[in-house]
Design a protein around this motif. Structure first.
Motif, short mmCIF file in Angstrom:
data_model
loop_
_atom_site.label_atom_id
_atom_site.label_comp_id
_atom_site.label_asym_id
_atom_site.label_seq_id
_atom_site.Cartn_x
_atom_site.Cartn_y
_atom_site.Cartn_z
N SER A 95 0.83 -1.19 0.00
CA SER A 95 0.00 0.00 0.00
C SER A 95 0.87 1.25 0.00
N TRP A 112 -4.33 6.68 2.55
CA TRP A 112 -3.88 5.34 2.17
C TRP A 112 -4.60 4.87 0.92
N GLY A 115 -4.27 -0.85 -1.81
CA GLY A 115 -3.26 -1.90 -1.81
C GLY A 115 -3.27 -2.73 -3.08
#
Length: 122
Positions: A95, A112, A115
């Motif tokens: 990620s 974030w 991923g």
């Protein structure tokens, strides 16, 4: 607000290479430190590499030093992770994250991505 989208994961044999990309939205990309983290099954997420906003400073986990290279293209709002000499123990979900200050602690990162899976076969 920054949105991050990773790409480039996949299945590779040990000793092979992959290049991960992380595309960011927003006009302030260059003001953020960018980091790559990974999480293997049953393990905690760990820092892999980080790069300062201007790209001048990088930092790597000892486990990937000399094999992985982080870089960024601020004009294209993208950060990369070139992974060479891959090992089965590199298998994880990778990620990218955006934060302030080059830190190894995930708590320092504000935004974030979802991923991307990297699997290294022996």
């Amino acid at each position: 607000q920054v949105q991050l989208v990773e790409s480039g994961g996949g299945l590779v044999q040990a000793g092979g290479s992959l290049r991960l990309s992380c595309a960011a939205s927003g006009r302030t990309f260059s003001t953020y430190t960018m980091g790559w983290f990974r999480q293997a099954p049953g393990k905690e997420r760990e820092f892999v590499a980080g790069i300062s906003g201007d790209g001048d400073i990088t930092h790597y986990a000892d486990s990937v030093k000399g094999r992985f290279l982080i870089s960024r293209d601020n004009s294209g709002n993208t950060v990369y992770l070139q992974m060479n000499s891959l090992k089965p123990e590199d298998t994880a979900v990778y990620s990218c994250a955006a934060g302030q200050g080059l830190r190894v602690q995930e708590q320092a990162y504000l935004y974030w991505g979802q991923g991307t899976q990297v699997t290294v076969s022996s």
